[in-house]
Design a protein around this motif. Structure first.
Motif, short mmCIF file in Angstrom:
data_model
loop_
_atom_site.label_atom_id
_atom_site.label_comp_id
_atom_site.label_asym_id
_atom_site.label_seq_id
_atom_site.Cartn_x
_atom_site.Cartn_y
_atom_site.Cartn_z
N LYS A 122 -28.97 -94.24 -69.51
CA LYS A 122 -29.50 -92.87 -69.37
C LYS A 122 -28.41 -91.82 -69.59
CE LYS A 122 -33.43 -93.88 -66.37
NZ LYS A 122 -34.06 -93.66 -65.06
N GLU A 123 -27.21 -92.18 -69.09
CA GLU A 123 -26.10 -91.24 -69.28
C GLU A 123 -25.75 -91.10 -70.76
OE1 GLU A 123 -22.94 -92.65 -66.90
OE2 GLU A 123 -23.80 -91.95 -64.99
N ASN A 124 -25.80 -92.21 -71.49
CA ASN A 124 -25.41 -92.18 -72.90
C ASN A 124 -26.55 -91.74 -73.83
OD1 ASN A 124 -22.54 -93.37 -73.38
ND2 ASN A 124 -23.43 -94.56 -71.71
N THR A 125 -27.77 -91.70 -73.32
CA THR A 125 -28.91 -91.26 -74.14
C THR A 125 -29.39 -89.87 -73.76
OG1 THR A 125 -30.43 -92.37 -72.64
CG2 THR A 125 -29.70 -93.60 -74.58
N SER A 126 -28.56 -89.07 -73.14
CA SER A 126 -28.95 -87.71 -72.75
C SER A 126 -29.07 -86.83 -73.99
CB SER A 126 -27.92 -87.12 -71.78
OG SER A 126 -28.24 -85.79 -71.50
N VAL A 127 -30.27 -86.35 -74.22
CA VAL A 127 -30.53 -85.48 -75.38
C VAL A 127 -29.82 -84.15 -75.26
CG1 VAL A 127 -32.33 -84.30 -76.69
CG2 VAL A 127 -32.74 -86.60 -75.77
N ASP A 128 -29.77 -83.62 -74.05
CA ASP A 128 -29.14 -82.31 -73.85
C ASP A 128 -27.66 -82.36 -74.16
OD1 ASP A 128 -31.54 -81.21 -73.13
OD2 ASP A 128 -31.25 -81.57 -70.97
N LYS A 129 -26.99 -83.43 -73.71
CA LYS A 129 -25.56 -83.54 -74.01
C LYS A 129 -25.32 -83.65 -75.50
CE LYS A 129 -24.07 -85.59 -69.65
NZ LYS A 129 -23.43 -86.78 -69.01
N GLU A 130 -26.14 -84.42 -76.17
CA GLU A 130 -26.01 -84.55 -77.62
C GLU A 130 -26.25 -83.20 -78.32
OE1 GLU A 130 -24.99 -86.92 -79.46
OE2 GLU A 130 -24.75 -88.38 -77.83
N TRP A 131 -27.21 -82.45 -77.82
CA TRP A 131 -27.50 -81.13 -78.42
C TRP A 131 -26.33 -80.16 -78.24
CZ3 TRP A 131 -29.63 -78.24 -81.76
CH2 TRP A 131 -29.67 -76.85 -81.60
N ASP A 132 -25.76 -80.15 -77.03
CA ASP A 132 -24.62 -79.25 -76.79
C ASP A 132 -23.47 -79.58 -77.73
OD1 ASP A 132 -26.03 -77.95 -74.83
OD2 ASP A 132 -25.20 -79.17 -73.20
N TYR A 133 -23.19 -80.86 -77.88
CA TYR A 133 -22.11 -81.26 -78.78
C TYR A 133 -22.45 -80.88 -80.23
CZ TYR A 133 -18.77 -84.20 -81.24
OH TYR A 133 -17.79 -84.66 -82.08
N PHE A 134 -23.69 -81.14 -80.61
CA PHE A 134 -24.14 -80.82 -81.97
C PHE A 134 -24.06 -79.32 -82.23
CE2 PHE A 134 -27.64 -79.28 -84.62
CZ PHE A 134 -27.36 -79.91 -85.82
N LYS A 135 -24.47 -78.53 -81.26
CA LYS A 135 -24.50 -77.08 -81.44
C LYS A 135 -23.10 -76.52 -81.66
CE LYS A 135 -26.21 -72.82 -79.29
NZ LYS A 135 -26.86 -72.23 -78.10
N ILE A 136 -22.12 -77.04 -80.92
CA ILE A 136 -20.74 -76.57 -81.07
C ILE A 136 -20.25 -76.80 -82.50
CG2 ILE A 136 -18.36 -76.96 -80.37
CD1 ILE A 136 -19.47 -77.58 -77.54
N HIS A 137 -20.43 -78.02 -82.98
CA HIS A 137 -19.96 -78.34 -84.33
C HIS A 137 -20.82 -77.66 -85.41
CE1 HIS A 137 -16.84 -81.26 -83.27
NE2 HIS A 137 -17.63 -81.61 -82.25
N PHE A 138 -22.11 -77.48 -85.13
CA PHE A 138 -22.99 -76.81 -86.10
C PHE A 138 -22.58 -75.36 -86.30
CE2 PHE A 138 -26.71 -74.27 -87.13
CZ PHE A 138 -27.23 -74.95 -88.23
N GLU A 139 -22.25 -74.67 -85.22
CA GLU A 139 -21.85 -73.26 -85.33
C GLU A 139 -20.49 -73.10 -86.01
OE1 GLU A 139 -22.20 -71.81 -81.35
OE2 GLU A 139 -24.25 -71.07 -81.70
N GLU A 140 -19.65 -74.14 -85.89
CA GLU A 140 -18.39 -74.09 -86.63
C GLU A 140 -18.64 -74.18 -88.13
OE1 GLU A 140 -15.98 -77.20 -85.16
OE2 GLU A 140 -15.50 -76.23 -83.25
N VAL A 141 -19.62 -75.01 -88.49
CA VAL A 141 -19.93 -75.18 -89.91
C VAL A 141 -20.80 -74.03 -90.43
CG1 VAL A 141 -21.03 -76.70 -91.61
CG2 VAL A 141 -19.73 -77.67 -89.70
N ASN A 142 -21.74 -73.57 -89.63
CA ASN A 142 -22.69 -72.51 -90.02
C ASN A 142 -22.58 -71.33 -89.05
OD1 ASN A 142 -24.39 -74.08 -92.16
ND2 ASN A 142 -24.30 -75.43 -90.37
N PRO A 143 -21.50 -70.55 -89.14
CA PRO A 143 -21.30 -69.46 -88.18
C PRO A 143 -22.37 -68.38 -88.34
CG PRO A 143 -19.69 -69.33 -89.96
CD PRO A 143 -20.40 -70.63 -90.13
#
Length: 354
Positions: A263-284
């Motif tokens: 459950k800890e490793n399949t947290s959608v929210d944590k994955e989204w937060d990580y994705f959002k950080i890198h996404f905004e770096e690529v698509n500011p």
């Protein structure tokens, strides 16, 4: 003459004699002859013919010697009167002939004089006319010469002006040609610079797009890796759930621990937060621009837009969100309707504008 008209000869004679004396004193033979002739006429009227004859002869002699013809007719008339008074008709006839000859001579002289005067006047007028014509011709010639000089000067001025005009015109045309050539060269340089700049911008955009695509691919790979990890974790969890009720195996504590880790490793929210950080770096600025134009979008819809921005498929999005494909398609339909996206426009293409 006054005394002659009123026949007051006694009063006239002293004055005439005084005039004769003055004529002798001043030496004027002409005046003396005239006064003697006048006095002889008075003497004839007084009947003193001899005295009158003497005076007339003296006057005649002076007039003939001095060619004083103007007084001779009066002298001959006096001599004729005396001859007639003395009944000497022969002498009277002779004097009359001399008078006629004198008058003819005087007439001829007068005629000649008149003719000469007329000739002189004619010659003078002719000369004056010739001089006037000559002056007019000279004036005309001077005016013609002046006009020719003015025309020549005007022609020279016009020629000089035309020369200067054509010279300035040719100079202006040359300068214009030089400027046109320089402008064309500058335009060519500018076009070349713009082409180079455009090419550089295209290369930069290409590199940026390639970099963006690469980064998006990395994001997609990471998302797919997360999807695979979630699937693996879910498979492990499902397998543990099956073995949980197996009495032959005491794995309850192990199941609880593994379940927690999954459950800890399949947290959608944590994955989204990580994705959002890198996404905004690529698509500011992607989320800011999207929310500025569509402020009514929810967080789940923003996530869906981001996934379509990196060109994920419906199946991949469903695995990330841990939902069914039908749920993703339904969310996509609502998103199109809310954002007013035409059916012919692909969502990845539309999201690429932000």
């Amino acid at each position: 003459m006054y005394y002659d008209i009123f026949q007051d000869y006694n009063k006239a004679k002293p004055y005439i004699e005084r005039a004769m004396q003055l004529s002798r004193e001043i030496g004027s033979g002409t005046l003396l002859a005239q006064t003697q002739t006048v006095l002889s006429n008075i003497l004839i009227k007084e009947g003193k013919y001899n005295e009158a004859m003497i005076l007339l002869k003296k006057s005649q002699q002076f007039a003939e010697n001095e060619n004083f013809t103007e007084i001779l007719p009066d002298i001959y008339q006096g001599l004729i009167k005396i001859s007639l008074k003395e009944n000497n008709y022969r002498s009277a006839f002779g004097y009359q002939q001399e008078l006629d000859a004198l008058e003819d001579s005087i007439f001829s002289v007068n005629q000649t004089q008149i003719i000469n005067e007329l000739q002189t006047k004619y010659e003078t007028e002719k000369k004056e006319k010739e001089n006037r014509i000559l002056r007019q011709n000279i004036q005309i010639q001077q005016r013609t010469t002046l006009l020719l000089i003015i025309s020549l000067i005007a022609l020279i001025i016009v020629t000089v002006l035309l020369y200067l005009f054509y010279r300035l015109r040719n100079k202006a045309l040359k300068q214009k040609a030089i400027l046109y050539k320089q402008e064309r060269e500058l335009q060519e340089l500018e076009n070349s610079r713009l082409e180079d700049q455009l090419f550089a911008e295209q290369q930069i955009n290409k590199l940026q797009n390639e970099k963006l695509e690469h980064q998006n691919r990395e994001l997609s790979s990471r998302i797919l890796h997360a999807i695979n990890k979630n699937e693996t974790m879910n498979s492990i969890l499902e397998e543990l759930r099956k073995n949980k009720d197996d009495e032959s195996i005491d794995n309850s504590q192990c199941y609880l621990r593994v379940n927690q880790l999954v459950k800890e490793n399949t947290s959608v929210d944590k994955e989204w937060d990580y994705f959002k950080i890198h996404f905004e770096e690529v698509n500011p600025g992607f989320f800011q621009s999207l929310q500025a134009e569509f402020p009514e979008l929810t967080q789940n819809e923003l996530k869906l837009c981001a996934y379509y921005r990196i060109k994920l498929s419906t199946k991949e999005i469903a695995k990330i969100l841990n939902v069914t494909n039908a749920a993703v398609q339904k969310s996509r339909y609502r998103l199109r309707k809310k954002m007013g996206i035409p059916s012919k426009t692909e969502l990845p293409e539309f999201m690429g504008r932000f």
